[in-house]
Design an enzyme around this catalytic site. Structure first.
Site, PDB file in Angstrom:
ATOM      1  N   TYR A  22      77.788   2.589  74.677  1.00 62.96           N
ATOM      2  CA  TYR A  22      78.878   3.021  73.738  1.00 62.96           C
ATOM      3  C   TYR A  22      78.449   4.149  72.712  1.00 62.96           C
ATOM      4  O   TYR A  22      79.306   4.503  72.199  1.00 62.96           O
ATOM      5  CB  TYR A  22      79.552   1.883  73.029  1.00 62.96           C
ATOM      6  N   HIS A 100      88.363   3.763  77.925  1.00 61.25           N
ATOM      7  CA  HIS A 100      87.220   3.225  78.129  1.00 61.25           C
ATOM      8  C   HIS A 100      85.920   4.180  77.787  1.00 61.25           C
ATOM      9  O   HIS A 100      85.910   5.358  78.294  1.00 61.25           O
ATOM     10  CB  HIS A 100      86.840   2.439  79.349  1.00 61.25           C
TER      11      HIS A 100
END
Length: 147
Positions: A22, A100
Site C-alpha cells: 500500500y 484498490h
C-alpha cells in the site's frame, strides 16, 4: 456535481499497514489529493472512512437521498464478501467506481473476487494512490456523459 469517496475497513491504516502493498501515503494524504483533483475538475468531493459495516451502509443510504453524482469505493476486505454493502450500493443511481491501491488479482486467491464488481461501472486496481485519482476522473467522466 458531488462525488463521494468511501473507504472501508482498515484503510485508515494506510501509511502504516503493509507498505509493500500500500505504500507509505496516508489516507489523509489521499483525501487531500482527491479534494485537490475535485477542485481542478470543478466538482465537490467528500471522503468518508469507517471500520463499521453498518455505518458504511448508512452513509451509502444517505448518498442516495443526497443524489450524489458518483461514488468511488475501496471497501477493503469487505470487497470480497459484504453483500450488505453491495446491496446498499445497488440502490444508487449514479456511476460507482471500485478502486484498490494494490492489484487484488495478483494477491491471495480470496482477494480475486469482488462482490461489488458486477454493479460497478469499472474497477481500477494496482496503481497505488493513482487508482483513486484515476477513479475520480472516471466517475466524473461517466457522470458528465450524456444519458
Amino acid at each position: 456535481m458531488k462525488f463521494l469517496v468511501l473507504n472501508g475497513i482498515n484503510l485508515n491504516m494506510f501509511g502504516k499497514r503493509d507498505p509493500k502493498q500500500y505504500g507509505t501515503t496516508t489516507l489523509a494524504q489521499i483525501d487531500a489529493q482527491l479534494l485537490a483533483l475535485g477542485a481542478e475538475l470543478s466538482v465537490e468531493v467528500e471522503c468518508f472512512q469507517t471500520n463499521f459495516e453498518g455505518e458504511m451502509a448508512e452513509r451509502i443510504h444517505r448518498a442516495h437521498g443526497e443524489g450524489v453524482d458518483g461514488v468511488l469505493i475501496n471497501a477493503g476486505a469487505w470487497t470480497h464478501y459484504s453483500y450488505g454493502i453491495r446491496d446498499a450500493l445497488a440502490i444508487l443511481q449514479c456511476p460507482i467506481i471500485e478502486v484498490h491501491m494494490s492489484n487484488i488479482h495478483a494477491r491471495e486467491a480470496f482477494r480475486h473476487h469482488s462482490v461489488i464488481a458486477e454493479i460497478a461501472r469499472g474497477q481500477i486496481a494496482g496503481f497505488g494512490v493513482d487508482s483513486y485519482l484515476l477513479g475520480l476522473r472516471a466517475a466524473v467522466s461517466a457522470a458528465r456523459a450524456p444519458a
